[in-house]
Design an enzyme around this catalytic site. Structure first.
Site, mmCIF file in Angstrom:
data_model
loop_
_atom_site.group_PDB
_atom_site.id
_atom_site.type_symbol
_atom_site.label_atom_id
_atom_site.label_comp_id
_atom_site.label_asym_id
_atom_site.label_seq_id
_atom_site.Cartn_x
_atom_site.Cartn_y
_atom_site.Cartn_z
ATOM 1 N N LEU A 146 0.837 -1.200 0.000
ATOM 2 C CA LEU A 146 0.000 0.000 0.000
ATOM 3 C C LEU A 146 0.874 1.252 0.000
ATOM 4 O O LEU A 146 0.724 2.135 -0.837
ATOM 5 C CB LEU A 146 -0.931 -0.012 1.233
ATOM 6 C CG LEU A 146 -1.814 1.216 1.436
ATOM 7 C CD1 LEU A 146 -2.869 1.309 0.335
ATOM 8 C CD2 LEU A 146 -2.514 1.171 2.802
ATOM 9 N N GLU A 148 3.567 4.161 -0.285
ATOM 10 C CA GLU A 148 4.469 4.664 -1.329
ATOM 11 C C GLU A 148 5.285 5.811 -0.725
ATOM 12 O O GLU A 148 4.935 6.320 0.334
ATOM 13 C CB GLU A 148 3.648 5.181 -2.513
ATOM 14 C CG GLU A 148 2.816 4.101 -3.159
ATOM 15 C CD GLU A 148 2.060 4.596 -4.391
ATOM 16 O OE1 GLU A 148 2.241 5.774 -4.779
ATOM 17 O OE2 GLU A 148 1.299 3.803 -4.950
ATOM 18 N N PRO A 149 6.333 6.230 -1.442
ATOM 19 C CA PRO A 149 7.163 7.306 -0.879
ATOM 20 C C PRO A 149 6.327 8.538 -0.495
ATOM 21 O O PRO A 149 6.532 9.137 0.547
ATOM 22 C CB PRO A 149 8.139 7.623 -2.008
ATOM 23 C CG PRO A 149 8.257 6.344 -2.767
ATOM 24 C CD PRO A 149 6.912 5.679 -2.677
ATOM 25 N N ARG A 264 -4.234 -4.305 12.636
ATOM 26 C CA ARG A 264 -3.922 -3.690 13.934
ATOM 27 C C ARG A 264 -3.966 -4.700 15.057
ATOM 28 O O ARG A 264 -3.180 -4.628 15.991
ATOM 29 C CB ARG A 264 -4.925 -2.564 14.208
ATOM 30 C CG ARG A 264 -4.518 -1.323 13.499
ATOM 31 C CD ARG A 264 -5.594 -0.283 13.381
ATOM 32 N NE ARG A 264 -5.134 0.655 12.372
ATOM 33 C CZ ARG A 264 -5.908 1.393 11.610
ATOM 34 N NH1 ARG A 264 -7.208 1.345 11.744
ATOM 35 N NH2 ARG A 264 -5.383 2.203 10.732
ATOM 36 N N GLN A 300 11.980 -1.916 46.163
ATOM 37 C CA GLN A 300 10.705 -1.517 45.570
ATOM 38 C C GLN A 300 10.899 -0.715 44.284
ATOM 39 O O GLN A 300 10.059 -0.734 43.403
ATOM 40 C CB GLN A 300 9.872 -0.728 46.581
ATOM 41 C CG GLN A 300 9.411 -1.619 47.735
ATOM 42 C CD GLN A 300 8.418 -0.942 48.645
ATOM 43 O OE1 GLN A 300 8.274 0.285 48.636
ATOM 44 N NE2 GLN A 300 7.733 -1.738 49.436
ATOM 45 N N GLY A 360 20.480 -2.661 33.567
ATOM 46 C CA GLY A 360 21.623 -1.752 33.685
ATOM 47 C C GLY A 360 22.529 -1.874 32.469
ATOM 48 O O GLY A 360 22.057 -2.112 31.350
ATOM 49 N N GLU A 384 1.225 -0.232 10.444
ATOM 50 C CA GLU A 384 -0.207 -0.568 10.520
ATOM 51 C C GLU A 384 -1.015 0.623 11.059
ATOM 52 O O GLU A 384 -1.999 0.469 11.758
ATOM 53 C CB GLU A 384 -0.416 -1.769 11.448
ATOM 54 C CG GLU A 384 -1.070 -2.953 10.772
ATOM 55 C CD GLU A 384 -0.089 -3.811 10.001
ATOM 56 O OE1 GLU A 384 0.741 -3.239 9.279
ATOM 57 O OE2 GLU A 384 -0.179 -5.034 10.111
#
Lengths: 400, 377
Positions: A146, A148-149, A264, A300, A360, A384
Site C-alpha cells: 500500500l 508509497e514514498p 492492527r 521496591q 543496567g 499498521e
C-alpha cells in the site's frame, strides 16, 4: 423488590446453564495452542533470534516449520487449507512468536492479516483456491503493498497506476516499506485505476512475484525487526491478469482500510508479545542479580517497575484479545483494534525501555536480548497506522 | 475471552443506572453539602441492592459477584459516594459475618444488613496502623462473658452512620498480626464514641470518622470466628474490596470521559467544535483507551472472583490501573472543560476530587504493586 421476584429462581437456572458466558478465560483449545506455540518458539525460533537480528537474515526454514504446524493459516477455514481456528488463536500465535522474536511475529502477521485476510474477505472462490490455499498451507508467503514514498498515513495519495490493456492490467509505480518484500510470493497490491476519483479510483490486485515487470528494489536497513525483510517493490509495466483484480474496480481503498483494521490486532498482539518477552527477561534478571547483598527485585524501585510493566501488559493483552474476539464473532472491532494497537504499542515501548533499565549496563549489550526487544518495539508505534492515526480513528469514533 | 454479560447482569446494570440517574443525581447537591444519603440507601435496600450477593436464605438477592460490581460501577458513575458506601457495607461490613459468623450471628445481623435496615462498617485502620494492619494497638481483654475493648480507629467509612461495625483488636499483643481478633459491635454499645468526621477533598456526603472505644464491653458471643484469627478475616475480603473500589474508580473515569466528550463536541471556538482539534481529540482518544482497558481489567477480575478462582494479582492490577485512570481521566476532563471545568457548574471538578482516594483506600497503589510484583516473581 426487583431482585426478589420469581425471576430470581429463573436466574439460578440461567446461571447454571450459561455460567461462563461472560468468559474471560481462554478456552482449552486456545490454551493448548498457546503452549504448543510457546514450545515451538522457545525451541525453534528463540535460539537463532539474536543471530538473525545481527545478520538481518530471514530464515525460510523457520517458516516451513511454522507451516508444518499449521501456523500459516490459523484463521482460515479448512476448505482453504487453513486450521479453521479464529482470530484470537491467530493473535495468540503472533504474541507467542513475538515474545521470543518480533521479526517472526510480524512475518506471520503481515502474511495472515495483510495478505491472507483481503483475499479471504474479498476474493472470489477461484482466487481463494489459487492464492489463499497455498498461503494458508505455508507454501507461499504473502505481502501487502500500500505505502508509497509520497503516501504513508495518507493512503489516498498513491501514485502507482493500473491500466487495463486487453485481458491484463498493466501496473506502474513503486511501493516502499513492504514487509516480507522479496521473500513473499503473493502480493496484494493497491493501484489507481481511475485518477479522476480519489478514494474510489483505487483498486486491489493479487500479484505474483513471478509476473513480468515485478521487481524487488532496495532492502531497508532497520533499527529493529531486522530478520523481517522490508523492501521496495517496483512495478515496471507489470502485467497482471484481469482475473487477479481483488473485489471490484474502485473498491481498493475500502479493502485497504478494512485490512488495516484487522492488521492492527496482529500488531497489537506482536507488541504484547515483545513486552511480555522483555518482562520475562527483566523478572528473571531482577531475581538473580544480587547487589548490596540481596536480589535487586527486593528493592521496591525495581519491583514496582516490574508491577507497572506487568499491569500495562495485562491491560494491553485484554484489549487485544477483546478486539480479536469481536472480529472472530463478526462484531464491529475498528475502535477496539485501534485502542489495542495504541495501548499495546506504547506499552511495548515503555516496558522494553524499563527492561533495559533493570538490566543496567548489561541490558545495553548484545549479551542479553532486551536491547533487541527495545529496538523491535519502536516499529509497533509506527506501522499498521501510526499511534497518531489510531488516536484519529478513536477520537472520530467517540465524538461521532 | 471477552466481555459479555448475562441477561440478568445486564438487567441489574440497567436498573441501577436508571435508579442512579433518577434518584441519586438529584441528591448530589445535598451530599456535596455534607448530608449523608440515608434516604437513598433506604430505597436501595427496598430494591435489594444492599445485599446483592447475600444468599436468599439470609434475605439477600443471591446474585453473583459480577452483578454486584456492575452495581458499584453504575452507582459511581453518578455518585462515587454511594458507590463507596455500598462497597464498604457489602465487602467489609456484611461479608465477614456471612463468611466467618456462626449461624446465630448470621441470622441476627445479615438479613438486616441485606435489607438495608442496618448499615455496615469496618474498623481496622488506626493512626499507626494503615497499610501495616498488623501493628494495631486497640486491645480486647476477656472479662467473664465480655471482651473489653480500648483504643481508637481512624478513617472509618460509614462511621457514626452505620449500625454494625466489624472491629479488629488485639487479644494477644505478643503475637502481632496473629494475635488479632474480630468482633461484631453495635453502634449503641456503651463506650463506643464517634469522634471527628474528617473534612475531605472529595467524597463529600460520605462519613470518614474517628472512633474511640472506652472500656467498651462487647458480648463474648460477638467474637467473629475464633480468637486470634482476626487478621485472616480482615484479609479474606481484600480482593472483593479491591475489585469494588476498582469498579468505583472505573465509574468515575467513565463519567468524566463522557462529560468531556459531550463538552468537546458542543463547545465551539474559532468556528468549530474543540473536539476536531487533534490536541483535544487525541486527548479524548487516550482517555477512552485507558477507560476501555480499565473496564476489561475490572470485569476480568470480577469474573474470576465470581467463578471462585484465584485473582489477587488480577484484582490488584484492576485496582491500580482503574484508580490511576480515574485520576488521569478526571484531570484531563477538567482540562478539556477549561475554566468552566474548575467551577462547580459542571461535575468534572467533583470527579477529580473523588477520584484521588481510589488510589489510596482498600490498599494504596503501592500496596497493590507489592502484591503484583510478588505474584509475577
Amino acid at each position: 423488590m426487583m431482585f426478589k421476584t420469581s425471576t430470581h429462581k429463573q436466574y439460578y437456572k440461567i446461571k447454571k446453564r450459561g455460567n461462563g458466558k461472560m468468559n474471560f478465560q481462554l478456552s482449552e483449545e486456545h490454551q493448548q495452542l498457546r503452549e504448543m506455540i510457546r514450545d515451538f518458539a522457545l525451541n525453534e525460533v528463540a535460539p537463532s533470534a539474536g543471530e538473525r537480528d545481527e545478520e538481518e537474515r530471514f530464515d525460510r526454514g523457520i517458516w516451513d516449520k511454522m507451516a508444518e504446524l499449521g501456523l500459516t493459516g490459523i484463521p482460515w477455514p479448512e476448505e482453504y487449507g487453513g486450521a479453521g481456528f479464529d482470530y484470537l488463536a491467530y493473535a495468540i500465535a503472533v504474541e507467542e512468536l513475538s515474545r521470543v522474536c518480533a521479526s517472526t511475529g510480524v512475518t506471520l502477521s503481515a502474511h495472515t492479516s495483510l495478505a491472507g485476510w483481503p483475499i479471504f474477505k474479498f476474493g472470489n472462490e477461484e482466487q481463494k483456491q489459487k492464492y489463499l490455499r497455498p498461503m494458508a498451507e505455508g507454501k507461499k508467503i504473502g505481502a501487502y503493498c500500500l505505502t508509497e514514498p509520497g503516501s504513508g498515513s495518507d493512503a489516498g495519495g498513491m501514485k502507482t497506476t493500473a491500466k487495463l490493456d486487453g485481458d491484463e492490467y498493466v501496473l506502474n509505480g513503486s511501493k516502499i516499506f513492504i514487509t516480507n518484500g522479496g521473500v513473499a510470493d503473493t502480493y496484494v497490491v493497491f493501484a489507481v485505476t481511475d485518477p479522476t476519483s480519489k478514494h474510489k479510483g483505487t483498486s486491489a490486485f493479487i500479484v505474483e512475484s513471478s509476473f513480468p515487470g515485478f521487481g524487488v528494489g532496495k532492502k531497508e536497513k532497520k533499527m529493529g525487526i531486522r530478520s523481517s525483510p522490508t523492501a521496495e517493490i517496483i512495478f515496471d509495466n507489470c502485467r497482471v491478469p484481469k482475473e487477479n483484480l481483488l473485489g471490484n474496480e474502485g473498491e481498493g481503498f475500502i479493502i485497504a482500510m478494512k485490512t488495516l483494521d484487522g492488521g492492527r490486532n496482529g500488531i497489537a498482539a506482536q507488541a504484547v508479545g515483545i513486552a511480555q518477552g522483555a518482562l520475562d527477561a527483566a523478572v528473571e534478571y531482577a531475581k538473580n542479580r544480587v547487589q548490596f547483598g540481596k536480589p535487586i527485585v527486593a528493592n521496591q524501585g525495581v519491583a514496582f517497575k516490574l508491577a507497572d510493566m506487568a499491569t500495562s501488559i495485562e491491560a494491553s493483552r485484554l484489549l487485544t484479545y477483546n478486539a480479536a474476539w469481536l472480529e472472530s464473532n463478526n462484531l464491529p472491532y475498528g475502535k477496539e483494534s485501534a485502542m489495542a494497537k495504541l495501548m499495546a504499542g506504547d506499552t511495548a515501548m515503555s516496558v522494553t525501555t524499563d527492561a533495559v533499565q533493570i538490566f543496567g549496563g548489561y541490558g545495553y549489550t548484545k549479551e542479553y536480548p532486551v536491547e533487541r526487544y527495545m529496538r523491535d518495539a519502536k516499529i509497533t508505534q509506527i506501522y499498521e497506522g501510526t499511534q497518531e492515526i489510531q488516536r484519529l480513528v478513536i477520537s472520530r469514533m467517540i465524538t461521532k | 475471552m471477552h466481555l459479555e454479560f448475562t441477561a440478568e447482569q445486564m438487567m441489574i446494570r440497567d436498573m441501577v443506572r436508571q435508579f442512579a440517574e433518577s434518584e441519586i443525581a438529584p441528591f448530589i447537591e445535598k451530599m456535596e453539602q455534607g448530608i449523608f444519603p440515608h434516604e437513598i440507601l433506604k430505597k436501595m435496600g427496598e430494591l435489594g441492592l444492599m445485599g446483592i450477593t447475600v444468599p436468599e436464605e439470609y434475605g439477600g438477592a443471591g446474585m453473583d459477584f459480577t452483578s454486584y460490581i456492575l452495581a458499584i460501577n453504575e452507582l459511581s458513575k453518578v455518585s462515587a459516594v454511594v458507590g463507596v458506601i455500598l462497597s464498604v457495607h457489602t465487602s467489609v461490613g456484611t461479608n465477614p459475618i456471612l463468611y466467618f459468623g456462626n449461624e446465630e450471628q448470621k441470622k441476627r445481623y445479615v438479613p438486616k444488613l441485606a435489607s438495608g435496615e442496618y448499615l455496615g462498617a469496618f474498623c481496622l485502620t488506626e493512626p499507626e496502623a494503615g497499610s501495616d494492619a498488623g501493628a494495631l494497638k486497640t486491645k480486647a481483654v476477656k472479662e467473664g462473658n465480655h471482651y473489653v475493648l480500648n483504643g481508637s480507629k481512624v478513617f472509618i467509612t460509614n462511621g457514626g452512620e452505620a449500625d454494625v461495625y466489624i472491629v479488629f483488636a488485639s487479644t494477644n499483643p505478643t503475637r502481632g498480626s496473629r494475635g488479632i481478633s474480630a468482633f461484631i459491635v453495635e453502634k449503641n454499645t456503651p463506650g463506643f464514641i464517634v469522634g471527628k468526621d474528617e473534612k475531605k477533598m472529595g467524597l463529600h456526603g460520605s462519613r470518614t470518622v474517628q472512633l474511640t472505644f472506652e472500656n467498651m464491653k462487647v458480648p463474648a458471643e460477638n467474637l467473629l470466628g475464633d480468637e486470634n484469627t482476626g487478621f485472616k478475616i480482615a484479609m479474606a475480603n481484600l480482593n472483593i474490596g479491591r475489585i469494588g473500589i476498582s469498579a468505583q474508580g472505573l465509574g468515575i473515569a467513565e463519567a468524566a470521559l463522557e462529560a468531556a466528550i459531550n463538552y468537546a463536541k458542543e463547545r465551539n471556538q474559532f468556528g468549530k467544535p474543540i473536539a476536531v482539534n487533534q490536541g483535544i481529540g487525541f486527548k479524548l482518544a487516550d482517555m477512552a483507551t485507558a477507560v476501555e482497558a480499565a473496564r476489561l481489567l475490572v470485569f476480568r477480575a470480577a469474573n474470576l472472583q465470581s467463578l471462585g478462582l484465584p485473582c489477587s494479582k488480577e484484582a490488584s492490577m484492576a485496582k491500580v490501573f482503574a484508580s490511576k485512570t480515574a485520576v488521569q481521566v478526571a484531570t484531563e476532563a477538567i482540562q478539556v472543560f477549561g475554566g468552566y471545568g474548575f467551577t462547580k457548574d459542571y461535575p468534572v471538578e467533583r470527579y477529580f476530587r473523588d477520584a484521588k482516594v481510589t488510589e489510596i483506600y482498600e490498599g494504596t497503589s503501592e500496596i497493590q504493586k507489592i502484591v503484583i510484583s510478588k505474584n509475577i516473581n
